[in-house]
Structure formats: C-alpha cells, structure tokens
Enzyme design. Structure first.
Site, PDB file in Angstrom:
ATOM      1  N   GLY A  10      35.791  34.664  32.425  1.00  0.00           N
ATOM      2  CA  GLY A  10      37.178  34.779  32.876  1.00  0.00           C
ATOM      3  C   GLY A  10      37.302  35.142  34.349  1.00  0.00           C
ATOM      4  O   GLY A  10      38.209  34.670  35.044  1.00  0.00           O
ATOM      5  N   ASN A  11      36.353  35.974  34.851  1.00  0.00           N
ATOM      6  CA  ASN A  11      36.474  36.436  36.238  1.00  0.00           C
ATOM      7  C   ASN A  11      36.190  35.324  37.253  1.00  0.00           C
ATOM      8  O   ASN A  11      36.471  35.472  38.432  1.00  0.00           O
ATOM      9  CB  ASN A  11      35.550  37.642  36.485  1.00  0.00           C
ATOM     10  N   LYS A 128      41.748  37.162  16.316  1.00  0.00           N
ATOM     11  CA  LYS A 128      41.848  36.915  17.767  1.00  0.00           C
ATOM     12  C   LYS A 128      43.320  36.953  18.219  1.00  0.00           C
ATOM     13  O   LYS A 128      44.104  36.083  17.845  1.00  0.00           O
ATOM     14  CB  LYS A 128      41.226  35.540  18.046  1.00  0.00           C
ATOM     15  N   LYS A 213      34.153  31.104  23.314  1.00  0.00           N
ATOM     16  CA  LYS A 213      33.564  30.175  24.288  1.00  0.00           C
ATOM     17  C   LYS A 213      32.045  30.324  24.420  1.00  0.00           C
ATOM     18  O   LYS A 213      31.348  29.354  24.691  1.00  0.00           O
ATOM     19  CB  LYS A 213      34.242  30.283  25.653  1.00  0.00           C
ATOM     20  N   LYS A 275      27.906  37.075  23.562  1.00  0.00           N
ATOM     21  CA  LYS A 275      26.979  36.488  24.541  1.00  0.00           C
ATOM     22  C   LYS A 275      25.526  36.647  24.067  1.00  0.00           C
ATOM     23  O   LYS A 275      24.739  35.708  24.119  1.00  0.00           O
ATOM     24  CB  LYS A 275      27.148  37.157  25.912  1.00  0.00           C
TER      25      LYS A 275
HETATM   26  N1  LIG Z   1      26.176  46.368  26.654  1.00  0.00           N
HETATM   27  C1  LIG Z   1      26.901  45.787  27.589  1.00  0.00           C
HETATM   28  N2  LIG Z   1      26.323  45.378  28.748  1.00  0.00           N
HETATM   29  C2  LIG Z   1      27.045  44.798  29.713  1.00  0.00           C
HETATM   30  N3  LIG Z   1      28.386  44.549  29.622  1.00  0.00           N
HETATM   31  C3  LIG Z   1      29.004  44.912  28.493  1.00  0.00           C
HETATM   32  C4  LIG Z   1      28.304  45.549  27.427  1.00  0.00           C
HETATM   33  N4  LIG Z   1      29.186  45.805  26.420  1.00  0.00           N
HETATM   34  C5  LIG Z   1      30.371  45.343  26.841  1.00  0.00           C
HETATM   35  N5  LIG Z   1      30.293  44.798  28.078  1.00  0.00           N
HETATM   36  C6  LIG Z   1      31.418  44.211  28.790  1.00  0.00           C
HETATM   37  O1  LIG Z   1      31.361  42.812  28.607  1.00  0.00           O
HETATM   38  C7  LIG Z   1      32.052  42.212  29.700  1.00  0.00           C
HETATM   39  C8  LIG Z   1      31.811  40.709  29.734  1.00  0.00           C
HETATM   40  O2  LIG Z   1      32.461  40.075  28.639  1.00  0.00           O
HETATM   41  P1  LIG Z   1      33.931  39.460  28.771  1.00  0.00           P
HETATM   42  O3  LIG Z   1      34.841  40.504  29.336  1.00  0.00           O
HETATM   43  O4  LIG Z   1      34.272  38.861  27.468  1.00  0.00           O
HETATM   44  O5  LIG Z   1      33.751  38.380  29.925  1.00  0.00           O
HETATM   45  P2  LIG Z   1      33.766  36.770  29.908  1.00  0.00           P
HETATM   46  O6  LIG Z   1      35.121  36.388  30.386  1.00  0.00           O
HETATM   47  O7  LIG Z   1      32.703  36.441  30.909  1.00  0.00           O
HETATM   48  O8  LIG Z   1      33.451  36.298  28.524  1.00  0.00           O
HETATM   49  C9  LIG Z   1      31.528  43.001  30.860  1.00  0.00           C
HETATM   50  O9  LIG Z   1      32.363  42.901  31.993  1.00  0.00           O
HETATM   51  C10 LIG Z   1      31.453  44.417  30.299  1.00  0.00           C
HETATM   52  O10 LIG Z   1      32.613  45.143  30.623  1.00  0.00           O
HETATM   53 MG   LIG Z   2      34.419  36.915  26.727  1.00  0.00          MG
END
Ligand SMILES: Nc1ncnc2c1ncn2[C@@H]1O[C@H](COP(=O)(O)OP(=O)(O)O)[C@@H](O)[C@H]1O
Ligand SMILES: [Mg+2]
Length: 312
Positions: A10-11, A128, A213, A275
């Site tokens: 998203g970023n 969701k 995604k 992820k």
């Molecule tokens: N164990 C972890 N290690 C790293 N990031 C984590 C962890 N648990 C949660 N996060 C969070 O997951 C986020 C990434 O997922 P998300 O916000 O869904 O982003 P995207 O839009 O890339 O899917 C990071 O910015 C962080 O805040």
């Molecule tokens: Mg995400």
C-alpha cells in the site's frame, strides 16, 4: 532472463495520512518505479502485483455518496476498476522511468480474474472490512435491506465485511505466461485479483469478496514458476518480537523456521502473517527463494545484503 513476481504494498501508492488524489498516487509511484526499474536493469523480467484496499474502499465511498443518482457497482466490478486505474498509473510511470534510462520495454497490464471456491470457509465467516463507516442504525438497516454483513470495526464505527477466500487459479494465466515469455513486463493480479467462482456449466461469475494480495501474488509466482518472489512493503525485514524493545530483524530463515515463528505469533494476522504464509507457499512448491523487504532496500536485498530471505 530471470523471472520475478514483485508484490508492492500500500505504501508504494499512498502514504499514511495523505489525501488519496491521483496526483499523490502518481507522485508516490515516481519513487516506486525507480526501484522496479533497478530490478529490470539487473536482468529481471517482472510481473508486478499490487494491493487495492484503500482505493477500492474509496470507490465504494464515492458510489455510496452518489447512490441516489447512480447505482453503486458490486465489489468485483470495483476491483476491476482499480486494476485499470492503478495498472494504468504503474505502466505509464514505469514506462517513462525506463525511457529516461534509455531502456525501451513493453509494459502491459492484464485484467486478472482469480478463481475461488464458493464453499471456501471464508464465505461462512466474512472478516475483511471494506468501504465506508456507518453508525449502528444505518448499519442495521443496510444489513436488513441488502443482506450485507456489518460488524463494528475497532471502536471506529460499523463497516461492511466481506469474505477473503483462498485464491485457487488464475483465469488469464496462459495470457500472462505468453506475455512474460515474450519480454513483456506485466502488471497483473492487481488487488488480489477479481474474485470469481466457476459454475457447474464452467462459466464464471464475480463474487463480492476480497482476495488477500500476498496470497494471490504467491499463486501467480507459483503458476509462473518464477525464480524469485519479492514482497515489498513498509518495513525492511520481518521481525520477531516486532514493536518490542527486543525486536530482531530476520535475515535468513528456512520454511520450517518461518512456520515455527508463525505459530509462535510473531506476525500480525492482518499484515505480516499473510506475507510469511505466502512466502512459505511459494518456496515450498518451487524450491526457489522469497524475500520480504522494503522498496528502498530491494536492490541490496537482491544482493543478499538486506531483507528477510526465506528458503527451503
Ligand atoms: N513481525 C513483523 N515484522 C515486521 N512487520 C510487521 C510484523 N508484524 C506486523 N507487521 C506490520 O506489517 C506491515 C506490513 O503489512 P501491511 O501493512 O499489510 O502492508 P502492505 O500494504 O505492504 O501489505 C508493516 O508495516 C508492519 O507494521
Ligand atoms: Mg497488507
């Protein structure tokens, strides 16, 4: 040529707190595509996937406000709209970046439908949240009138929730294979793909759901037998004890280690968990490597100097 599926988070499209205008998205993408162009210059054929959570939510809000003039579209149609708008901006900004570097490559965006199972347990228990927030009274009314499932979202108001079923197959996979095999750089599977079910007679029908995604990207990477699966997000690594004083960046982990850490609850369910799960899915079935890192660190990660590398 090495083939990489790159999931951008998203970023890459919108920064937190920023008004989500087309200009803002374009400006953010100007930074994003530099990192993607570096990968292409390093010899990777890319299939780029992206999320659409905020964008599809905003479309639903726009349509909700205008509903007395124009009928709102179902979520699958809105997913298709975001694949078009986001895909357009990525192909154009990446194309311009490559041109400015003297590299001429064809970039195409493939509208992607992804098959899900109508009997997926996700349909029984939608989780969701999508679209606008409502007060309790309006939420109950919508639930009665439209059959939507409404839930209270973390003290912020009521929201519609939709199922997030598991992605099973990519309808356009042969088109995607043909194009990547012919030197095209692709944008595909945007927003987790447009969720569709296959009916008994073999025809397809869109369903109101949102596919994660990262899971959709892993499926695509697996079906394409990619050499590398890159998950690019807001953090340089996955961490253990994330957010605590003793948090520790993970550099190289095996699938078994990743599973163990997942079971120990190190990865938040709505963000890092899918992820790690998707990286495991890809590595287990292909034997190749998955990397979780940020856009900014992707070049170093490819050289083994940053990121969380997950291998068999
Ligand atoms: N164990 C972890 N290690 C790293 N990031 C984590 C962890 N648990 C949660 N996060 C969070 O997951 C986020 C990434 O997922 P998300 O916000 O869904 O982003 P995207 O839009 O890339 O899917 C990071 O910015 C962080 O805040
Ligand atoms: Mg995400």
């Amino acid at each position: 040529m090495k083939k990489a599926v790159v999931a951008i988070g998203g970023n890459a499209l919108n920064k937190p707190g920023e008004k989500p205008s087309a200009e803002a998205m374009k400006k953010n993408l100007l930074g994003t595509v530099k990192h993607l162009a570096d990968l292409i210059e390093d010899g990777y054929d890319l299939v780029i996937t992206h999320g659409n959570g905020p964008q599809v939510g905003n479309l639903l809000v726009q349509q909700e406000i205008a509903k007395d003039t124009l009928p709102p579209f179902p979520i699958d149609v809105n997913d298709a709209m975001t694949q078009g708008s986001i895909g357009y901006l990525i192909t154009q900004t990446l194309g311009n970046e490559l041109k400015s570097r003297g590299t001429e490559r064809q970039i195409a965006c493939v509208l992607t439908q992804i098959i899900v199972d109508r009997n997926d347990p996700g349909f029984e228990n939608p989780t969701k949240p999508v679209g606008p927030f409502y007060d309790e009274e309006t939420a109950k009314k919508l639930q009665a009138e439209k059959g939507w499932i409404m839930k209270e979202d973390a003290g912020r108001g009521w929201r519609r929730v939709v199922p997030s079923p598991k992605p099973l197959d990519v309808v356009e996979i042969e088109a995607i294979k043909a194009l990547t095999g012919n030197d095209f750089i692709l944008v595909a599977g945007g927003g987790g793909g447009i969720p569709v079910v296959k009916k008994d007679d073999g025809t397809l029908e869109g369903v109101e759901a949102v596919i994660d995604k990262d899971r959709a990207s892993a499926l695509l990477a697996r079906l394409l037998d990619a050499d590398l699966f890159l998950i690019l997000t807001a953090v340089d690594h996955a961490y253990i004890n994330f957010g605590k004083p003793d948090q520790k960046a993970l550099e190289r982990i095996s699938v078994n280690e990743a599973k163990k850490l997942m079971d120990e609850g190190h990865f938040a369910k709505g963000s890092m968990y899918p992820k790690i799960e998707s990286a495991i899915d890809f590595v287990e079935s292909t034997g190749k490597e998955a990397i979780i890192t940020s856009l900014e660190k992707v070049k170093e990660a490819i050289q083994g100097k940053s990121g969380t590398h997950i291998t068999k």
